[in-house]
Design a protein around this motif. Structure first.
Motif, PDB file in Angstrom:
ATOM      1  N   LEU A 129      41.519  28.146  72.228  1.00  0.00           N
ATOM      2  CA  LEU A 129      42.086  29.174  72.311  1.00  0.00           C
ATOM      3  C   LEU A 129      42.452  29.448  74.184  1.00  0.00           C
ATOM      4  O   LEU A 129      42.757  30.505  74.048  1.00  0.00           O
ATOM      5  N   GLY A 130      42.172  28.325  74.641  1.00  0.00           N
ATOM      6  CA  GLY A 130      42.699  27.903  75.808  1.00  0.00           C
ATOM      7  C   GLY A 130      44.165  27.857  76.294  1.00  0.00           C
ATOM      8  O   GLY A 130      44.665  28.285  76.915  1.00  0.00           O
ATOM      9  N   GLN A 131      45.245  28.490  75.052  1.00  0.00           N
ATOM     10  CA  GLN A 131      46.188  28.016  74.959  1.00  0.00           C
ATOM     11  C   GLN A 131      47.458  29.526  74.568  1.00  0.00           C
ATOM     12  O   GLN A 131      48.022  29.229  74.347  1.00  0.00           O
ATOM     13  N   LEU A 132      46.147  30.520  74.457  1.00  0.00           N
ATOM     14  CA  LEU A 132      46.436  31.601  73.986  1.00  0.00           C
ATOM     15  C   LEU A 132      46.757  32.874  74.286  1.00  0.00           C
ATOM     16  O   LEU A 132      45.599  32.618  75.692  1.00  0.00           O
ATOM     17  N   ALA A 133      47.399  33.818  74.487  1.00  0.00           N
ATOM     18  CA  ALA A 133      47.381  35.020  74.787  1.00  0.00           C
ATOM     19  C   ALA A 133      48.233  35.922  74.364  1.00  0.00           C
ATOM     20  O   ALA A 133      48.757  35.755  73.487  1.00  0.00           O
ATOM     21  N   PHE A 134      47.549  36.922  73.872  1.00  0.00           N
ATOM     22  CA  PHE A 134      47.318  38.107  72.922  1.00  0.00           C
ATOM     23  C   PHE A 134      48.347  39.051  73.723  1.00  0.00           C
ATOM     24  O   PHE A 134      48.152  39.856  74.948  1.00  0.00           O
ATOM     25  N   ILE A 135      49.600  40.068  73.538  1.00  0.00           N
ATOM     26  CA  ILE A 135      50.006  41.473  74.135  1.00  0.00           C
ATOM     27  C   ILE A 135      50.100  42.617  73.023  1.00  0.00           C
ATOM     28  O   ILE A 135      50.423  42.305  71.925  1.00  0.00           O
ATOM     29  N   ALA A 136      50.220  43.353  73.688  1.00  0.00           N
ATOM     30  CA  ALA A 136      49.709  45.080  72.679  1.00  0.00           C
ATOM     31  C   ALA A 136      50.882  45.602  73.156  1.00  0.00           C
ATOM     32  O   ALA A 136      50.527  45.864  75.052  1.00  0.00           O
ATOM     33  N   ILE A 137      51.664  46.063  72.519  1.00  0.00           N
ATOM     34  CA  ILE A 137      52.365  46.663  72.939  1.00  0.00           C
ATOM     35  C   ILE A 137      52.285  48.463  72.618  1.00  0.00           C
ATOM     36  O   ILE A 137      53.340  49.313  73.368  1.00  0.00           O
ATOM     37  N   GLY A 138      51.904  48.890  71.747  1.00  0.00           N
ATOM     38  CA  GLY A 138      51.555  49.948  71.383  1.00  0.00           C
ATOM     39  C   GLY A 138      51.952  50.616  70.848  1.00  0.00           C
ATOM     40  O   GLY A 138      53.140  49.979  69.589  1.00  0.00           O
ATOM     41  N   ASN A 139      52.063  52.084  70.338  1.00  0.00           N
ATOM     42  CA  ASN A 139      53.168  52.038  69.251  1.00  0.00           C
ATOM     43  C   ASN A 139      54.592  52.408  69.386  1.00  0.00           C
ATOM     44  O   ASN A 139      55.508  52.618  68.811  1.00  0.00           O
ATOM     45  N   LYS A 140      54.801  52.216  70.395  1.00  0.00           N
ATOM     46  CA  LYS A 140      56.620  51.922  70.909  1.00  0.00           C
ATOM     47  C   LYS A 140      57.021  50.953  71.380  1.00  0.00           C
ATOM     48  O   LYS A 140      55.923  50.232  72.673  1.00  0.00           O
TER      49      LYS A 140
ATOM     50  N   GLU B 182      45.986  33.318  81.319  1.00  0.00           N
ATOM     51  CA  GLU B 182      46.520  33.333  82.185  1.00  0.00           C
ATOM     52  C   GLU B 182      48.082  32.324  81.958  1.00  0.00           C
ATOM     53  O   GLU B 182      49.541  32.810  82.383  1.00  0.00           O
ATOM     54  N   GLN B 183      47.209  30.918  82.134  1.00  0.00           N
ATOM     55  CA  GLN B 183      48.329  29.741  81.633  1.00  0.00           C
ATOM     56  C   GLN B 183      48.682  29.590  80.645  1.00  0.00           C
ATOM     57  O   GLN B 183      49.466  28.492  79.866  1.00  0.00           O
ATOM     58  N   ALA B 184      48.761  30.583  79.079  1.00  0.00           N
ATOM     59  CA  ALA B 184      49.014  30.130  77.934  1.00  0.00           C
ATOM     60  C   ALA B 184      50.606  29.378  77.514  1.00  0.00           C
ATOM     61  O   ALA B 184      51.485  30.418  78.459  1.00  0.00           O
ATOM     62  N   ASP B 185      50.697  28.852  77.379  1.00  0.00           N
ATOM     63  CA  ASP B 185      51.868  28.637  75.952  1.00  0.00           C
ATOM     64  C   ASP B 185      52.224  28.916  75.167  1.00  0.00           C
ATOM     65  O   ASP B 185      53.534  28.713  74.136  1.00  0.00           O
ATOM     66  N   HIS B 186      51.605  29.580  74.358  1.00  0.00           N
ATOM     67  CA  HIS B 186      51.767  30.730  72.627  1.00  0.00           C
ATOM     68  C   HIS B 186      51.049  31.722  73.012  1.00  0.00           C
ATOM     69  O   HIS B 186      49.789  31.993  73.172  1.00  0.00           O
ATOM     70  N   ILE B 187      52.285  32.741  72.830  1.00  0.00           N
ATOM     71  CA  ILE B 187      51.731  34.406  72.973  1.00  0.00           C
ATOM     72  C   ILE B 187      51.353  34.984  72.068  1.00  0.00           C
ATOM     73  O   ILE B 187      52.832  34.891  70.836  1.00  0.00           O
ATOM     74  N   ILE B 188      50.831  35.786  71.603  1.00  0.00           N
ATOM     75  CA  ILE B 188      51.031  36.671  70.000  1.00  0.00           C
ATOM     76  C   ILE B 188      51.188  37.901  70.452  1.00  0.00           C
ATOM     77  O   ILE B 188      50.458  38.576  71.324  1.00  0.00           O
ATOM     78  N   ILE B 189      52.194  38.578  69.557  1.00  0.00           N
ATOM     79  CA  ILE B 189      52.024  39.963  70.643  1.00  0.00           C
ATOM     80  C   ILE B 189      52.175  41.011  68.665  1.00  0.00           C
ATOM     81  O   ILE B 189      52.837  40.766  68.037  1.00  0.00           O
ATOM     82  N   THR B 190      51.255  42.345  69.333  1.00  0.00           N
ATOM     83  CA  THR B 190      50.868  42.738  67.947  1.00  0.00           C
ATOM     84  C   THR B 190      51.248  44.515  68.884  1.00  0.00           C
ATOM     85  O   THR B 190      51.469  44.658  70.088  1.00  0.00           O
ATOM     86  N   TYR B 191      51.248  45.528  67.679  1.00  0.00           N
ATOM     87  CA  TYR B 191      51.209  46.935  68.613  1.00  0.00           C
ATOM     88  C   TYR B 191      49.655  47.405  68.598  1.00  0.00           C
ATOM     89  O   TYR B 191      49.732  48.600  69.597  1.00  0.00           O
ATOM     90  N   SER B 192      48.651  46.794  68.481  1.00  0.00           N
ATOM     91  CA  SER B 192      47.137  47.796  69.425  1.00  0.00           C
ATOM     92  C   SER B 192      46.809  45.904  69.151  1.00  0.00           C
ATOM     93  O   SER B 192      47.046  44.962  68.930  1.00  0.00           O
TER      94      SER B 192
END
Length: 196
Positions: free
Chosen positions: A82-93, A54-64
């Motif tokens: 890994l405790g510094q990471l968060a991943f976000i997927a935005i979907g198809n658009k 939740e308190q990540a300082d490095h965000i990795i954004i993907t489509y899925s």
């Protein structure tokens, strides 16, 4: 531990990090992403799939979500904590509401955009980075060229050479956003599936 992911080479550590379900569904709030050996359904939604600290300082954004899993499989050595990471997927658009939520939720974070090697992937990374920086752009495609407008400033890019890096250099955006691109396939997930 999921047997399909085990065959793909996804380690128990990575499966635990993402809290992967036995049926490989990923919740976006109003829709789900589903993955199996025979299919992969990624939703088109204004919501996001989020995993990690939740308190990540490095965000990795993907489509899925599965692209996030595959990315970490190939890049685990780059992220000792890994405790510094968060991943976000935005979907198809990409939706404006998604960009606003990311900007407000992770102010000051480092971002890595992981969208593959095709031109639409490069445009998505550019629009997302510009939105996070509150740097309004309009993007057009014409005669194998990509035209990017920022208010009354227009820059033209050869479609084959378009990249987030080229965009940032041309418009002088700092801090820089990073990208992650697979070496052997169009996406990290494709590269992972080639291991089957």
């Amino acid at each position: 531990m999921n047997e399909l992911l085990k065959r793909l080479g996804v380690s128990p550590e990575i499966q635990a990090f993402f809290s992967l379900s036995a049926d490989l569904t990923f919740n976006y709030g109003d829709d789900v992403e589903e993955f199996d050996e025979a299919f992969h359904r990624v939703p088109t939604t204004q919501n996001l799939w989020v995993a990690g600290a939740e308190q990540a300082d490095h965000i990795i954004i993907t489509y899925s979500a599965m692209e996030a899993v595959a990315f970490l499989c190939f890049n685990r050595h780059r992220y000792p904590n890994l405790g510094q990471l968060a991943f976000i997927a935005i979907g198809n658009k990409l939706h404006p509401e998604q960009v606003t939520w990311i900007r407000q939720t992770y102010p000051g974070a480092k971002f890595t955009m992981v969208f593959g090697r095709q031109m639409i992937d490069q445009i998505t990374a550019i629009k997302l980075a510009a939105g996070i920086k509150k740097f309004p752009v309009q993007v057009y495609y014409e005669n194998n060229r990509v035209i990017i407008l920022h208010y009354n400033v227009q820059r033209v890019f050869d479609a084959e050479r378009l990249s987030l890096h080229a965009f940032q250099e041309t418009f002088g955006l700092r801090p820089r956003f990073r990208t992650g691109k697979p070496i052997q396939a169009l996406t990290f997930l494709d590269q992972l599936k080639n291991n089957l």
